[in-house]
Design a protein around this motif. Structure first.
Motif, PDB file in Angstrom:
ATOM      1  N   GLU A  23      42.922  37.213  27.967  1.00  0.00           N
ATOM      2  CA  GLU A  23      43.919  38.462  27.483  1.00  0.00           C
ATOM      3  C   GLU A  23      43.289  39.688  27.688  1.00  0.00           C
ATOM      4  N   ILE A  24      44.005  40.824  28.269  1.00  0.00           N
ATOM      5  CA  ILE A  24      43.639  42.224  28.448  1.00  0.00           C
ATOM      6  C   ILE A  24      42.178  42.312  28.775  1.00  0.00           C
ATOM      7  N   SER A  25      41.827  41.517  29.976  1.00  0.00           N
ATOM      8  CA  SER A  25      40.334  41.499  30.460  1.00  0.00           C
ATOM      9  C   SER A  25      40.541  41.474  31.829  1.00  0.00           C
ATOM     10  N   TYR A  26      39.325  41.195  32.423  1.00  0.00           N
ATOM     11  CA  TYR A  26      39.133  41.399  34.008  1.00  0.00           C
ATOM     12  C   TYR A  26      38.576  40.107  34.538  1.00  0.00           C
ATOM     13  N   ASN A  27      38.010  40.239  35.565  1.00  0.00           N
ATOM     14  CA  ASN A  27      37.881  39.305  36.746  1.00  0.00           C
ATOM     15  C   ASN A  27      36.999  37.884  35.655  1.00  0.00           C
ATOM     16  N   ALA A  28      37.920  36.932  36.252  1.00  0.00           N
ATOM     17  CA  ALA A  28      37.540  35.655  35.566  1.00  0.00           C
ATOM     18  C   ALA A  28      37.860  34.414  36.678  1.00  0.00           C
ATOM     19  N   ILE A  29      37.199  33.321  36.468  1.00  0.00           N
ATOM     20  CA  ILE A  29      37.271  32.038  37.256  1.00  0.00           C
ATOM     21  C   ILE A  29      37.798  31.039  36.351  1.00  0.00           C
ATOM     22  N   ILE A  30      38.720  30.451  36.388  1.00  0.00           N
ATOM     23  CA  ILE A  30      39.268  29.098  35.572  1.00  0.00           C
ATOM     24  C   ILE A  30      39.341  28.114  36.477  1.00  0.00           C
ATOM     25  N   ARG A  31      38.448  27.158  36.619  1.00  0.00           N
ATOM     26  CA  ARG A  31      38.754  26.113  37.452  1.00  0.00           C
ATOM     27  C   ARG A  31      37.894  24.852  36.827  1.00  0.00           C
ATOM     28  N   ASN A  32      38.796  23.698  37.450  1.00  0.00           N
ATOM     29  CA  ASN A  32      38.478  22.349  37.320  1.00  0.00           C
ATOM     30  C   ASN A  32      38.188  21.747  35.736  1.00  0.00           C
TER      31      ASN A  32
ATOM     32  N   ASP B  54      52.811  40.030  31.606  1.00  0.00           N
ATOM     33  CA  ASP B  54      52.465  41.383  31.347  1.00  0.00           C
ATOM     34  C   ASP B  54      53.316  41.920  30.404  1.00  0.00           C
ATOM     35  N   GLN B  55      52.638  42.916  29.382  1.00  0.00           N
ATOM     36  CA  GLN B  55      53.575  43.456  28.379  1.00  0.00           C
ATOM     37  C   GLN B  55      53.440  44.942  28.376  1.00  0.00           C
ATOM     38  N   GLY B  56      52.729  45.559  29.289  1.00  0.00           N
ATOM     39  CA  GLY B  56      52.803  46.894  29.279  1.00  0.00           C
ATOM     40  C   GLY B  56      51.649  47.285  28.100  1.00  0.00           C
ATOM     41  N   ARG B  57      50.510  46.915  28.002  1.00  0.00           N
ATOM     42  CA  ARG B  57      49.792  47.152  27.011  1.00  0.00           C
ATOM     43  C   ARG B  57      48.685  48.066  27.683  1.00  0.00           C
ATOM     44  N   GLY B  58      48.038  49.045  26.690  1.00  0.00           N
ATOM     45  CA  GLY B  58      47.049  49.871  26.929  1.00  0.00           C
ATOM     46  C   GLY B  58      47.000  50.934  25.911  1.00  0.00           C
ATOM     47  N   PRO B  59      46.296  51.843  25.908  1.00  0.00           N
ATOM     48  CA  PRO B  59      45.130  51.858  27.165  1.00  0.00           C
ATOM     49  C   PRO B  59      43.851  51.163  26.854  1.00  0.00           C
ATOM     50  N   ASP B  60      43.168  50.757  27.879  1.00  0.00           N
ATOM     51  CA  ASP B  60      41.950  50.087  28.004  1.00  0.00           C
ATOM     52  C   ASP B  60      40.932  50.966  27.668  1.00  0.00           C
ATOM     53  N   GLU B  61      39.713  50.572  27.935  1.00  0.00           N
ATOM     54  CA  GLU B  61      38.552  51.489  27.376  1.00  0.00           C
ATOM     55  C   GLU B  61      38.455  52.510  28.315  1.00  0.00           C
ATOM     56  N   MET B  62      38.774  52.635  29.310  1.00  0.00           N
ATOM     57  CA  MET B  62      38.810  53.669  30.419  1.00  0.00           C
ATOM     58  C   MET B  62      40.201  54.578  30.450  1.00  0.00           C
ATOM     59  N   GLY B  63      41.103  54.343  29.581  1.00  0.00           N
ATOM     60  CA  GLY B  63      42.172  55.166  29.225  1.00  0.00           C
ATOM     61  C   GLY B  63      43.202  54.721  29.978  1.00  0.00           C
TER      62      GLY B  63
ATOM     63  N   TRP C 294      39.742  31.050  24.110  1.00  0.00           N
ATOM     64  CA  TRP C 294      40.373  32.494  24.347  1.00  0.00           C
ATOM     65  C   TRP C 294      39.199  33.447  24.575  1.00  0.00           C
ATOM     66  N   THR C 295      39.421  34.553  25.556  1.00  0.00           N
ATOM     67  CA  THR C 295      38.714  35.673  25.782  1.00  0.00           C
ATOM     68  C   THR C 295      39.686  36.797  25.755  1.00  0.00           C
ATOM     69  N   ASP C 296      39.163  37.950  25.024  1.00  0.00           N
ATOM     70  CA  ASP C 296      40.323  38.966  24.723  1.00  0.00           C
ATOM     71  C   ASP C 296      39.761  40.097  24.392  1.00  0.00           C
ATOM     72  N   GLU C 297      40.167  41.273  25.107  1.00  0.00           N
ATOM     73  CA  GLU C 297      39.879  42.535  24.918  1.00  0.00           C
ATOM     74  C   GLU C 297      38.694  42.849  25.740  1.00  0.00           C
ATOM     75  N   ASP C 298      38.747  43.215  27.059  1.00  0.00           N
ATOM     76  CA  ASP C 298      37.553  44.045  27.689  1.00  0.00           C
ATOM     77  C   ASP C 298      36.377  42.935  27.933  1.00  0.00           C
TER      78      ASP C 298
END
Length: 640
Positions: A489-498, A544-553, A463-467
């Motif tokens: 979860e509520i995060s950004y660029n990732a690769i999930i492979r193999n 998607d759950q309409g979550r926010g704001p993130d660290e940039m608002g 599990w990776t979560d929050e920014d």
């Protein structure tokens, strides 16, 4: 993570889709039943001493009681494993269920010892001698069945070959090597110039007297109640069998009625965390062990029974029912094994156990430093989290198991978690929706999670979560976890492979009941994974759950995600796709459909007669209609 009940919260109306695994009711089994279907435990043809629990579940067995199932059809290839779905607590786990052939004293095919499931129904697997043909199967309960219920079982041929996936396109980075099997800790490993530390010696005094970058050899034996704050670059090696224990050995007891009492217990840390309703004491970090088995903590003396204990904090007393005579009894008293901010610390080949670490903090607390390396170690039976990894930290080839809340936590820059076995964590009953299970990394940039085996955790597997930015999951095996197998979860660029991801989300319903979950995250690529989905569960899902704001608002958005060249095998009715849990007029209402989310080149293997639906936004579609939306132009749907 949160919970909700809206948006077709019960899919049975249009899918025959159930949150709990469907089971096959076979009555008296007058006809042959496939061993590989999920069979209702209450559909036995005969029994001795069994009662019904919660309807069709079985329980209440005493020593030697049994259930019999007639006409179980294994075919010519046969099965070499069984999966039994039960619910058990820490106080009544490790009980044997014998699987026998033909009679209660017939050939023993194998034995499953129940694990702690924190009172939630979970499938648990055990190997058996391969069996073929149509057979009569007995479950025999030597020592009784204190489990809170067995509701289903199925047989498995684990030697079955994995279907050949559609060829994977050349990745943007080099193809990784196959998943390694976690390497057991070496027999020894102390360098010749290491400072020797004997049992009973104050290790912190030796640390204080030594220079930075010094090496220490922790000698074989139990080093109790040591809490270490290293200097920069110091290295800690364990001889084979070297144990750092946060527990005090208790040897003096009195009787008070039917209870045993250990007095003079002044240890008390503040509670932290959210518990499931059945385990209200989960977040009290003080623990008690008898012969290395954790007892369940209760919140009043009136609740005492065998297998649990009550801590009277006002009176500095621990009460329990089990006779301690001739047994090893231990109470946790020390919070951390390692802590501090010194950089470049190495911990190698140590067993670290029974520290009363708080929830969300590790008994090995490396998150507040940089460059800590923990390798070839065993970290177990700690009250909160086993190990916390920080910037430039590495956790390698270790076994992280039976910790109270979760195995691993961490955050920072450039983390590496590789080659570990992470299993049976969250034994004290934390609410996994708050935080619990195998691992949770938050607020990090550059996370590599590679070649780990995560299984039978009460909560998500990985599990990776929050920014979290720039995460890579590759070559992991995540299976039989109560939550999602892989969860970004509520995060950004990732690769999930193999990765191989199978039979997860056993405690989850709706679209949370999935194997790979991308929730309120963007710029994620998912490819080359082998996914197996139990009946009534979900494969790979964008949510998607309409979550926010993130660290940039800004709002977190499920956008720019590409799911391709994966092979998913559904063993019954199932679902996949992208789903929105937002209301009309909300900012993210159409983000699944308009956010450049793509599925293509995937292969879906669906059992004949089962139904697979594809969620997209606020609707559900069958295969051809999903393709008409522009998804899976090059995908395949295969019946088997």
């Amino acid at each position: 993570m949160g919970t909700f009940t809206k948006y077709r919260a019960n899919l049975t109306t249009n899918l025959k889709f159930i949150a709990a695994l469907a089971v096959l009711t076979i009555g008296a089994q007058a006809h042959a039943v496939s061993a590989y279907s999920t069979i209702n435990a209450g559909s036995y043809s005969a029994q001795s001493g069994i009662c019904r629990v919660n309807g069709d579940d079985i329980g209440c067995a005493e020593d030697g009681d049994f259930v019999r199932y007639n006409n179980i059809e294994f075919g010519t290839t046969g099965a070499n494993a069984i999966e039994i779905r039960h619910r058990t607590g820490a106080w009544n786990s490790n009980q044997p269920i014998e699987i026998r052939l033909g009679s209660r004293t017939g050939t023993l095919l194998g034995t499953l010892r129940t694990m702690n499931t924190n009172g939630a129904f979970v499938f648990q697997r055990a190997s058996i001698t391969r069996v073929t043909g149509t057979r009569v199967i007995f479950f025999v309960f030597p020592g009784g069945l204190p489990t809170e219920g067995v509701d289903a079982f199925r047989f498995v041929n684990v030697a079955s070959p994995t279907p050949t996936p559609t060829p994977t396109p050349p990745p943007t980075t080099p193809t990784p090597t196959p998943t390694p099997t976690p390497t057991p800790p070496p027999v020894s490993g102390c360098p010749t110039d290491a400072i020797q530390v004997a049992v009973g010696q104050n290790i912190q005094s030796a640390i204080n007297a030594a220079a930075t970058n010094a090496s220490f050899c922790i000698k074989t034996g139990v080093h109790r109640m040591q809490s270490l704050v290293p200097k920069a670059g110091q290295k800690f090696y364990g001889e084979s069998g070297a144990i750092l224990s946060g527990a005090r050995l208790l040897t003096s007891f009195t009787r008070d009625g039917s209870d045993w009492v250990a007095s003079g217990q002044t240890q008390q840390d503040a509670p932290r965390g959210v518990c499931v309703a059945a385990e209200p004491a989960c977040n009290l970090p003080e623990a008690l062990f008898i012969n290395d088995v954790p007892l369940r903590q209760v919140t009043s003396r009136a609740q005492l029974a065998s297998g649990n204990f009550y801590f009277d904090y006002a009176g500095d007393r621990i009460y329990f029912r089990d006779d301690p005579t001739g047994k090893k009894v231990e109470a946790t008293v020390t919070t951390f094994a390692f802590n501090g901010s010194a950089a470049g610390v190495l911990i190698k080949n140590l067993i670290i156990e029974k520290y009363q670490s708080p929830a969300q903090e590790g008994a090995v607390m490396g998150e507040n430093a940089s460059g800590w390396v923990i390798e070839d170690s065993v970290i177990r039976y700690n009250s909160g989290t086993g190990v916390a990894v920080g910037t430039q930290g590495k956790l390698l080839r270790s076994k992280i198991h039976h910790n109270g809340q979760q195995g691993i936590t961490g955050g920072g820059q450039n983390l590496l978690i590789e080659g570990n076995e992470i299993y049976n964590n969250n034994i004290y009953g934390f609410d996994a929706a708050w935080e619990g299970g195998a691992m949770k990394i938050t607020q990090a940039n550059g996370v590599v999670i590679r070649g780990n085996h995560s299984h039978h955790n009460i909560g998500p597997g990985l599990w990776t979560d929050e920014d979290v930015y720039n995460a890579l999951y590759e070559n992991n095996l995540s299976e039989y976890n109560a939550g999602a197998g892989i969860f970004h979860e509520i995060s950004y660029n990732a690769i999930i492979r193999n990765n191989t991801v199978r039979y997860n989300a056993q405690n989850e319903g709706w679209y949370w009941g999935n194997q790979i979950l991308i929730a309120a995250s963007q710029d994620v690529e998912v490819y080359g994974n082998q996914v197996t989905v139990a009946p009534g569960k979900v494969g790979i899902i964008l949510l998607d759950q309409g979550r926010g704001p993130d660290e940039m608002g800004s709002m977190y958005q499920t956008r720019n995600n590409y799911v391709h060249h994966n092979t998913t095998t559904f063993e019954g009715d199932g679902a996949t796709g992208g789903v929105s849990d937002t209301e009309a007029g909300e900012a993210n209402y159409n983000i699944i459909e308009t956010g450049n989310n793509r599925y293509d080149f995937n292969t879906y293997r669906i059992r004949s007669g089962a139904e697979l639906v594809f969620a997209w936004g606020h609707e559900e579609y069958l295969w051809n209609a999903f393709r008409a939306l522009g998804q899976e132009a090059n995908g395949q749907l295969v019946n088997y």
